[in-house]
Design a protein around this motif. Sequence first.
Motif, PDB file in Angstrom:
ATOM      1  N   LEU A  13       0.817  -1.197  -0.027  1.00  0.00           N
ATOM      2  CA  LEU A  13      -0.093   0.002  -0.076  1.00  0.00           C
ATOM      3  C   LEU A  13       0.968   1.273   0.048  1.00  0.00           C
ATOM      4  O   LEU A  13       1.986   1.272   0.934  1.00  0.00           O
ATOM      5  CB  LEU A  13      -0.935   0.102   1.354  1.00  0.00           C
ATOM      6  CG  LEU A  13      -2.245   0.904   1.165  1.00  0.00           C
ATOM      7  CD1 LEU A  13      -3.079   0.337   0.044  1.00  0.00           C
ATOM      8  CD2 LEU A  13      -2.904   0.808   2.829  1.00  0.00           C
ATOM      9  N   ALA A  14       0.843   2.198  -0.985  1.00  0.00           N
ATOM     10  CA  ALA A  14       1.633   3.287  -1.046  1.00  0.00           C
ATOM     11  C   ALA A  14       0.824   4.452  -1.519  1.00  0.00           C
ATOM     12  O   ALA A  14       0.454   4.811  -2.453  1.00  0.00           O
ATOM     13  CB  ALA A  14       2.578   3.036  -2.224  1.00  0.00           C
ATOM     14  N   PRO A  15       0.384   5.327  -0.461  1.00  0.00           N
ATOM     15  CA  PRO A  15      -0.527   6.484  -0.991  1.00  0.00           C
ATOM     16  C   PRO A  15       0.310   7.437  -1.642  1.00  0.00           C
ATOM     17  O   PRO A  15      -0.442   8.164  -2.238  1.00  0.00           O
ATOM     18  CB  PRO A  15      -0.687   7.013   0.903  1.00  0.00           C
ATOM     19  CG  PRO A  15       0.340   6.263   1.657  1.00  0.00           C
ATOM     20  CD  PRO A  15       0.631   4.966   1.069  1.00  0.00           C
ATOM     21  N   GLU A  16       1.572   7.300  -1.598  1.00  0.00           N
ATOM     22  CA  GLU A  16       2.476   8.228  -2.479  1.00  0.00           C
ATOM     23  C   GLU A  16       2.425   7.985  -3.920  1.00  0.00           C
ATOM     24  O   GLU A  16       2.857   8.833  -4.814  1.00  0.00           O
ATOM     25  CB  GLU A  16       3.784   8.671  -1.825  1.00  0.00           C
ATOM     26  CG  GLU A  16       4.754   7.366  -2.033  1.00  0.00           C
ATOM     27  CD  GLU A  16       4.762   6.306  -1.038  1.00  0.00           C
ATOM     28  OE1 GLU A  16       5.362   5.195  -1.041  1.00  0.00           O
ATOM     29  OE2 GLU A  16       3.749   6.178  -0.268  1.00  0.00           O
ATOM     30  N   LEU A  17       2.013   6.731  -4.272  1.00  0.00           N
ATOM     31  CA  LEU A  17       2.047   6.142  -5.656  1.00  0.00           C
ATOM     32  C   LEU A  17       3.512   6.031  -5.990  1.00  0.00           C
ATOM     33  O   LEU A  17       4.304   5.435  -5.373  1.00  0.00           O
ATOM     34  CB  LEU A  17       0.996   6.802  -6.399  1.00  0.00           C
ATOM     35  CG  LEU A  17      -0.379   7.049  -6.003  1.00  0.00           C
ATOM     36  CD1 LEU A  17      -1.232   7.904  -6.859  1.00  0.00           C
ATOM     37  CD2 LEU A  17      -0.999   5.587  -5.701  1.00  0.00           C
ATOM     38  N   ASP A  18       3.917   6.746  -6.997  1.00  0.00           N
ATOM     39  CA  ASP A  18       5.234   6.720  -7.562  1.00  0.00           C
ATOM     40  C   ASP A  18       5.970   7.789  -7.125  1.00  0.00           C
ATOM     41  O   ASP A  18       7.142   8.052  -7.920  1.00  0.00           O
ATOM     42  CB  ASP A  18       5.281   6.491  -8.852  1.00  0.00           C
ATOM     43  CG  ASP A  18       4.584   7.369  -9.797  1.00  0.00           C
ATOM     44  OD1 ASP A  18       4.050   8.215  -9.286  1.00  0.00           O
ATOM     45  OD2 ASP A  18       4.596   7.188 -11.127  1.00  0.00           O
ATOM     46  N   ASP A  19       5.565   8.561  -6.290  1.00  0.00           N
ATOM     47  CA  ASP A  19       6.169   9.815  -5.837  1.00  0.00           C
ATOM     48  C   ASP A  19       7.330   9.517  -4.898  1.00  0.00           C
ATOM     49  O   ASP A  19       6.898   9.732  -3.790  1.00  0.00           O
ATOM     50  CB  ASP A  19       5.130  10.877  -5.527  1.00  0.00           C
ATOM     51  CG  ASP A  19       5.808  12.330  -5.280  1.00  0.00           C
ATOM     52  OD1 ASP A  19       7.089  12.478  -4.920  1.00  0.00           O
ATOM     53  OD2 ASP A  19       4.985  13.022  -5.418  1.00  0.00           O
ATOM     54  N   LYS A  27       7.756   8.701   5.236  1.00  0.00           N
ATOM     55  CA  LYS A  27       8.818   7.766   6.238  1.00  0.00           C
ATOM     56  C   LYS A  27       9.236   8.673   7.337  1.00  0.00           C
ATOM     57  O   LYS A  27       9.291   8.416   8.519  1.00  0.00           O
ATOM     58  CB  LYS A  27       9.801   7.079   5.485  1.00  0.00           C
ATOM     59  CG  LYS A  27       9.177   6.016   4.573  1.00  0.00           C
ATOM     60  CD  LYS A  27      10.337   5.154   3.987  1.00  0.00           C
ATOM     61  CE  LYS A  27       9.695   3.970   2.946  1.00  0.00           C
ATOM     62  NZ  LYS A  27      10.843   3.364   2.146  1.00  0.00           N
ATOM     63  N   SER A  28       9.843   9.950   6.996  1.00  0.00           N
ATOM     64  CA  SER A  28      10.574  10.616   7.855  1.00  0.00           C
ATOM     65  C   SER A  28       9.736  11.363   8.914  1.00  0.00           C
ATOM     66  O   SER A  28       9.804  11.465  10.115  1.00  0.00           O
ATOM     67  CB  SER A  28      11.287  11.714   7.228  1.00  0.00           C
ATOM     68  OG  SER A  28      11.852  12.617   7.840  1.00  0.00           O
ATOM     69  N   LEU A  29       8.284  11.694   8.180  1.00  0.00           N
ATOM     70  CA  LEU A  29       7.118  12.204   9.288  1.00  0.00           C
ATOM     71  C   LEU A  29       6.915  11.257  10.246  1.00  0.00           C
ATOM     72  O   LEU A  29       6.127  11.661  11.449  1.00  0.00           O
ATOM     73  CB  LEU A  29       6.097  12.843   8.463  1.00  0.00           C
ATOM     74  CG  LEU A  29       6.309  14.066   7.644  1.00  0.00           C
ATOM     75  CD1 LEU A  29       5.126  14.257   6.600  1.00  0.00           C
ATOM     76  CD2 LEU A  29       7.055  15.087   8.299  1.00  0.00           C
ATOM     77  N   GLN A  30       6.685  10.131   9.833  1.00  0.00           N
ATOM     78  CA  GLN A  30       6.328   9.061  10.768  1.00  0.00           C
ATOM     79  C   GLN A  30       7.220   8.819  12.005  1.00  0.00           C
ATOM     80  O   GLN A  30       6.780   8.513  13.121  1.00  0.00           O
ATOM     81  CB  GLN A  30       6.206   7.691  10.073  1.00  0.00           C
ATOM     82  CG  GLN A  30       5.432   6.671  10.822  1.00  0.00           C
ATOM     83  CD  GLN A  30       5.387   5.140  10.010  1.00  0.00           C
ATOM     84  OE1 GLN A  30       5.926   5.005   9.142  1.00  0.00           O
ATOM     85  NE2 GLN A  30       4.709   4.311  10.509  1.00  0.00           N
ATOM     86  N   ASP A  42      10.015  21.017  14.145  1.00  0.00           N
ATOM     87  CA  ASP A  42      10.675  22.244  13.289  1.00  0.00           C
ATOM     88  C   ASP A  42      11.260  21.441  11.935  1.00  0.00           C
ATOM     89  O   ASP A  42      11.133  21.828  10.872  1.00  0.00           O
ATOM     90  CB  ASP A  42      12.108  22.889  14.072  1.00  0.00           C
ATOM     91  CG  ASP A  42      11.214  23.781  15.106  1.00  0.00           C
ATOM     92  OD1 ASP A  42      10.132  24.194  15.095  1.00  0.00           O
ATOM     93  OD2 ASP A  42      11.926  24.212  16.166  1.00  0.00           O
ATOM     94  N   LEU A  43      11.998  20.412  12.373  1.00  0.00           N
ATOM     95  CA  LEU A  43      12.408  19.328  10.861  1.00  0.00           C
ATOM     96  C   LEU A  43      11.243  19.212  10.002  1.00  0.00           C
ATOM     97  O   LEU A  43      11.490  19.239   9.148  1.00  0.00           O
ATOM     98  CB  LEU A  43      13.216  18.267  11.780  1.00  0.00           C
ATOM     99  CG  LEU A  43      13.807  17.332  10.577  1.00  0.00           C
ATOM    100  CD1 LEU A  43      14.829  17.914   9.669  1.00  0.00           C
ATOM    101  CD2 LEU A  43      14.212  16.222  11.089  1.00  0.00           C
ATOM    102  N   TYR A  44      10.126  18.720  10.738  1.00  0.00           N
ATOM    103  CA  TYR A  44       9.129  18.355  10.141  1.00  0.00           C
ATOM    104  C   TYR A  44       8.537  19.541   9.237  1.00  0.00           C
ATOM    105  O   TYR A  44       8.371  18.946   8.055  1.00  0.00           O
ATOM    106  CB  TYR A  44       7.994  17.690  11.190  1.00  0.00           C
ATOM    107  CG  TYR A  44       6.535  17.706  10.860  1.00  0.00           C
ATOM    108  CD1 TYR A  44       5.703  16.535  10.628  1.00  0.00           C
ATOM    109  CD2 TYR A  44       5.696  18.865  10.878  1.00  0.00           C
ATOM    110  CE1 TYR A  44       4.457  16.555  10.620  1.00  0.00           C
ATOM    111  CE2 TYR A  44       4.387  19.046  10.426  1.00  0.00           C
ATOM    112  CZ  TYR A  44       3.637  17.754  10.489  1.00  0.00           C
ATOM    113  OH  TYR A  44       2.369  17.670  10.395  1.00  0.00           O
ATOM    114  N   MET A  45       8.567  20.458   9.756  1.00  0.00           N
ATOM    115  CA  MET A  45       7.751  21.581   8.997  1.00  0.00           C
ATOM    116  C   MET A  45       8.823  22.031   7.737  1.00  0.00           C
ATOM    117  O   MET A  45       8.228  22.320   6.710  1.00  0.00           O
ATOM    118  CB  MET A  45       7.253  22.885   9.885  1.00  0.00           C
ATOM    119  CG  MET A  45       6.498  22.478  10.949  1.00  0.00           C
ATOM    120  SD  MET A  45       5.822  23.884  11.790  1.00  0.00           S
ATOM    121  CE  MET A  45       7.280  24.472  12.787  1.00  0.00           C
TER     122      MET A  45
END
Length: 318
Positions: A13-19, A27-30, A42-45
Amino acid sequence: MAFLSSRRGRARLAPELDDAGLGRLLKSLQAATGAGTIATTDLYMAQVSRLLEQGEADWDRRTHRLSVLAHCLSASHGPRAWATREPRNASALVLSAWAQLERGRSLGRPQDAVGIVGSCLRAAELAPKDPTPWVVLLGLSRLERRSQPEVFSLWHEVLTRDRWNRAAYLSMLRYLGPQEMGSRVQVLDFVDAVRAGAPADAPCAATELTAEVLHYQSVLARGGVEALMARTHWPHFSTAQALGRAVCTWGRPGAVRHAAAVADLNLLAYALMAAERRVEARPVFEVINGTVAAWPWSAGGDPVAEFERARIRSGAGV
């Protein structure tokens, strides 16, 4: 058998599709959301802002990225915190509003409709060419079951800025359906107008096929004899024509290049399998190569499992 199965990508399952850039960000936000510190916020934003600045005038790509981020971050405080810190950042305002809209959809009603409207209107003032504030307002009007004149007015605001905006067309399609504020007749009229005006490779090209799948799934959901007869939907002349047009026009590798093209190919594979056109489905599955879009597969259960069963039945990659 191991050699044979290795020829196809593992279904996921890939909500980003091929992006790929969006996938890395998710992954980083998770990880950042799990840590929950000010530094990671701050890093997230910064990461979100950087991605949304890339190809900023590519409205199709921007809409896709904001849509996915809003859905994935709908339970997070991050989007609202970003908008609070940067009240003149259009991306922050739209993401915050869209995340609130997604949260409202999960609840069946918006928690702060006034706040969503305010954020979108401020974003529209800051970035008048950007269609995404209007896409969010269109979604909110659907959730609130607004009248058709109001909803069409917002839809036209989107189209003024991005003529073939996929999210707007699919939003209108659902709004005009019998499950929301319209009827099957209104859906067919809308689809006819889209087919007559939109280029075959436009981001909204799957509007017609989406309408057919939505109708098919609504019949299945009724259960009983009607569900048993749902398969008779696909041989109908107009339905078979719609499916045939999709196969011929955008079922080939590289035929469609918009941001959500892989989601539309998932839709095409699903429809072909529902219609028992397995030979035509096989190359579509090969192009998709395991990148699963949640809908329409989720209607039958776990989307990855449903996708994999259909792919095996088609004979793709074996």
